[in-house]
Design an enzyme around this catalytic site. Structure first.
Site, PDB file in Angstrom:
ATOM      1  N   ARG A  86     -74.443   2.516 -96.557  1.00 31.31           N
ATOM      2  CA  ARG A  86     -75.568   1.384 -96.040  1.00 31.31           C
ATOM      3  C   ARG A  86     -75.499   1.331 -94.409  1.00 31.31           C
ATOM      4  NH1 ARG A  86     -75.885   2.096-100.444  1.00 31.31           N
ATOM      5  NH2 ARG A  86     -76.330   0.747-102.100  1.00 31.31           N
ATOM      6  N   SER A  89     -79.532  -6.505-103.335  1.00 31.43           N
ATOM      7  CA  SER A  89     -78.257  -7.065-103.092  1.00 31.43           C
ATOM      8  C   SER A  89     -78.090  -7.611-101.661  1.00 31.43           C
ATOM      9  CB  SER A  89     -77.043  -5.704-102.918  1.00 31.43           C
ATOM     10  OG  SER A  89     -77.081  -5.250-104.300  1.00 31.43           O
ATOM     11  N   GLU A 128     -75.563  -7.338 -96.407  1.00 35.13           N
ATOM     12  CA  GLU A 128     -76.285  -5.820 -96.437  1.00 35.13           C
ATOM     13  C   GLU A 128     -77.793  -6.240 -95.882  1.00 35.13           C
ATOM     14  OE1 GLU A 128     -75.981  -3.618 -99.843  1.00 35.13           O
ATOM     15  OE2 GLU A 128     -78.023  -2.926 -99.934  1.00 35.13           O
TER      16      GLU A 128
HETATM   17  C1  LIG Z   1     -85.344  -5.140-106.392  1.00 33.28           C
HETATM   18  C2  LIG Z   1     -84.672  -4.582-105.330  1.00 33.28           C
HETATM   19  C3  LIG Z   1     -83.787  -3.410-105.743  1.00 33.28           C
HETATM   20  C4  LIG Z   1     -83.079  -2.880-104.619  1.00 33.28           C
HETATM   21  N1  LIG Z   1     -82.197  -1.848-105.046  1.00 33.28           N
HETATM   22  C5  LIG Z   1     -81.551  -1.226-103.897  1.00 33.28           C
HETATM   23  C6  LIG Z   1     -80.648   0.099-104.237  1.00 33.28           C
HETATM   24  O1  LIG Z   1     -80.494   0.254-105.406  1.00 33.28           O
HETATM   25  N2  LIG Z   1     -79.970   0.508-103.164  1.00 33.28           N
HETATM   26  C7  LIG Z   1     -80.285   0.296-101.990  1.00 33.28           C
HETATM   27  O2  LIG Z   1     -79.548   0.727-100.846  1.00 33.28           O
HETATM   28  N3  LIG Z   1     -81.034  -0.791-101.737  1.00 33.28           N
HETATM   29  C8  LIG Z   1     -81.686  -1.660-102.415  1.00 33.28           C
HETATM   30  N4  LIG Z   1     -82.653  -2.607-102.211  1.00 33.28           N
HETATM   31  C9  LIG Z   1     -82.818  -2.827-100.824  1.00 33.28           C
HETATM   32  C10 LIG Z   1     -83.873  -2.015-100.007  1.00 33.28           C
HETATM   33  O3  LIG Z   1     -84.934  -1.695-100.854  1.00 33.28           O
HETATM   34  C11 LIG Z   1     -83.358  -1.026 -98.988  1.00 33.28           C
HETATM   35  O4  LIG Z   1     -82.513  -1.560 -98.212  1.00 33.28           O
HETATM   36  C12 LIG Z   1     -84.410  -0.088 -98.456  1.00 33.28           C
HETATM   37  O5  LIG Z   1     -84.024   0.854 -97.793  1.00 33.28           O
HETATM   38  C13 LIG Z   1     -85.230  -0.847 -97.260  1.00 33.28           C
HETATM   39  O6  LIG Z   1     -86.468  -0.169 -97.004  1.00 33.28           O
HETATM   40  P1  LIG Z   1     -87.696  -0.920 -96.478  1.00 33.28           P
HETATM   41  O7  LIG Z   1     -88.793   0.073 -96.198  1.00 33.28           O
HETATM   42  O8  LIG Z   1     -88.134  -1.844 -97.240  1.00 33.28           O
HETATM   43  O9  LIG Z   1     -87.211  -1.398 -95.107  1.00 33.28           O
HETATM   44  P2  LIG Z   1     -87.112  -2.984 -94.466  1.00 33.28           P
HETATM   45  O10 LIG Z   1     -86.275  -3.733 -95.310  1.00 33.28           O
HETATM   46  O11 LIG Z   1     -88.681  -3.149 -93.885  1.00 33.28           O
HETATM   47  O12 LIG Z   1     -86.225  -2.680 -93.228  1.00 33.28           O
HETATM   48  C14 LIG Z   1     -84.812  -2.650 -93.269  1.00 33.28           C
HETATM   49  C15 LIG Z   1     -84.174  -1.909 -91.893  1.00 33.28           C
HETATM   50  O13 LIG Z   1     -84.646  -0.933 -91.898  1.00 33.28           O
HETATM   51  C16 LIG Z   1     -85.619  -0.869 -90.489  1.00 33.28           C
HETATM   52  N5  LIG Z   1     -86.743   0.271 -90.621  1.00 33.28           N
HETATM   53  C17 LIG Z   1     -87.370   0.009 -91.276  1.00 33.28           C
HETATM   54  N6  LIG Z   1     -88.179   1.140 -91.420  1.00 33.28           N
HETATM   55  C18 LIG Z   1     -88.173   1.594 -90.089  1.00 33.28           C
HETATM   56  C19 LIG Z   1     -88.622   2.731 -89.404  1.00 33.28           C
HETATM   57  N7  LIG Z   1     -89.477   3.547 -89.862  1.00 33.28           N
HETATM   58  N8  LIG Z   1     -87.814   3.231 -88.111  1.00 33.28           N
HETATM   59  C20 LIG Z   1     -86.833   2.624 -87.770  1.00 33.28           C
HETATM   60  N9  LIG Z   1     -86.302   1.593 -88.466  1.00 33.28           N
HETATM   61  C21 LIG Z   1     -86.829   1.130 -89.675  1.00 33.28           C
HETATM   62  C22 LIG Z   1     -85.762  -2.285 -90.051  1.00 33.28           C
HETATM   63  O14 LIG Z   1     -86.015  -2.594 -88.574  1.00 33.28           O
HETATM   64  C23 LIG Z   1     -84.843  -3.194 -90.731  1.00 33.28           C
HETATM   65  O15 LIG Z   1     -83.472  -3.057 -89.889  1.00 33.28           O
HETATM   66  C24 LIG Z   1     -83.389  -3.245-103.024  1.00 33.28           C
HETATM   67  C25 LIG Z   1     -84.260  -4.279-102.907  1.00 33.28           C
HETATM   68  C26 LIG Z   1     -84.922  -4.918-104.072  1.00 33.28           C
HETATM   69  C27 LIG Z   1     -86.031  -5.832-103.613  1.00 33.28           C
END
Ligand SMILES: Cc1cc2nc3c(=O)[nH]c(=O)nc-3n(C[C@H](O)[C@H](O)[C@H](O)COP(=O)(O)OP(=O)(O)OC[C@H]3O[C@@H](n4cnc5c(N)ncnc54)[C@H](O)[C@@H]3O)c2cc1C
Length: 304
Positions: free
Chosen positions: A174, A224, A294
């Site tokens: 992560r 998580s 996380e």
């Molecule tokens: C139902 C559910 C299931 C999930 N399952 C998993 C799983 O199996 N494995 C897992 O690892 N995670 C899981 N997650 C968590 C999440 O989906 C991940 O952490 C995902 O990578 C976040 O992506 P996001 O685009 O939503 O980023 P955000 O939540 O919007 O941002 C996360 C971080 O990344 C940064 N960020 C986002 N986009 C950019 C960009 N373009 N440039 C620079 N920084 C950026 C943000 O500033 C922040 O610090 C789950 C979440 C949910 C709701």
């Protein structure tokens, strides 16, 4: 802020939304307003936004699909840039797939499957943008997105484009160096493996069914909440500490998966933060382990 919104809107093709409730932009459905939420339509827009925040001395935050975020009830001051589908073009060349950072992971996986390229099956059901996924090094079932990365293109806060390869990004559990760089991911190139589309589809379905069996997908959440400590599972520790079902306001430790905190309807960030501290305290008291978050906390909550 409305004057600033008008000024910025006149300079870019993308959307500028003043006083926008961030609960509309997080999967937890929690979060107060952003002074300005801006959705750039291109790299040029993004560079213009960066110039604007420098000129005006405004605070600046970047989000993707908001699926790993706890945004405070008072929201986020300054400009919040949401990298979304308008910066999400996808193309395939040989074994590589190139995606704009705002492309949803599910869409990237679907295009890959259609092109007979395997490797992204484990991501099915992760509601992320590809930019957020590489920043967090999203993973599941022993695989992680960082292992597939060929290159990542960013625009740094000074407006310069830079390209990094996998080794330079130091992917870990992560973690990627992208979390430290003052830069915004704009494009990701993944290297995939040729495979039969039907076999890819079957594997994806199996992963999805496992998710549906084990995760409370019927409620808003951020996946998580805590990282797994080395050699253990946070969910197991939380369950054994007796925290399953614990509830503060409308925030509840899921009965189905103890590392999920679900929003039963009107949960506030303050409820979730209290619950996080309660769960941490119970796990520390029983096992002497302090769980690390996380999820990323944004806004002026003062918690970490
Ligand atoms: C139902 C559910 C299931 C999930 N399952 C998993 C799983 O199996 N494995 C897992 O690892 N995670 C899981 N997650 C968590 C999440 O989906 C991940 O952490 C995902 O990578 C976040 O992506 P996001 O685009 O939503 O980023 P955000 O939540 O919007 O941002 C996360 C971080 O990344 C940064 N960020 C986002 N986009 C950019 C960009 N373009 N440039 C620079 N920084 C950026 C943000 O500033 C922040 O610090 C789950 C979440 C949910 C709701």
């Amino acid at each position: 802020m409305n004057r600033l919104a008008e000024e910025l809107a006149a300079r870019i093709a993308g959307r500028v939304l003043p006083n926008e409730p961030l609960k509309e932009h997080t999967t937890w459905r929690i979060g107060g307003p952003a002074d300005l939420l801006v959705e750039p339509a291109s790299r040029e827009d993004l560079k213009m936004i960066l110039r604007f925040v420098r000129e005006k001395g405004l605070p600046f935050t970047v989000i993707g699909n908001g699926s790993n975020l706890l945004v405070s009830d008072t929201g986020i001051r300054g400009v919040v840039v949401k990298i979304g589908e308008r910066m999400g073009a996808i193309s395939v060349a040989g074994r590589s797939i190139t995606a704009g950072a705002g492309a949803k992971l599910g869409r990237v996986a679907a295009v890959a499957q259609e092109a007979g390229l395997g490797g992204l099956e484990f991501t099915v059901g992760i509601p992320a943008t590809i930019g957020g996924a590489v920043t967090m090094n999203a993973g599941a079932n022993g695989s992680m997105i960082g292992d597939l990365v060929e290159t990542v293109t960013v625009v740094d806060y000074a407006g310069q484009e830079k390209v990094f390869n996998r080794a330079e990004l130091a992917f870990g559990y992560r973690y990627s160096r992208l979390q430290q760089l003052k830069a915004i991911v704009v494009e990701v190139v993944l290297g995939l493996t040729p495979d039969d589309p039907e076999a890819i589809r079957r594997r994806s379905q199996e992963y999805l069914q496992k998710r549906r069996r084990t995760q409370p997908l019927e409620y808003p959440s951020a996946g998580s909440v805590f990282k797994n400590p080395p050699g253990d599972a946070a969910g197991r520790l939380i369950e054994l500490a007796g925290a399953k079902g614990l509830r503060i306001g409308d925030a509840m430790v899921s009965e189905k998966h103890a590392n999920f905190i679900v929003n039963l309807g009107a949960a506030k960030a303050s409820d979730v933060l209290l619950l996080i501290e309660r769960v941490r305290g119970m796990v520390r008291a029983k096992f002497g382990i302090t769980l690390e978050l996380e999820v990323k906390i944004l806004g002026d909550s003062g918690a970490g």
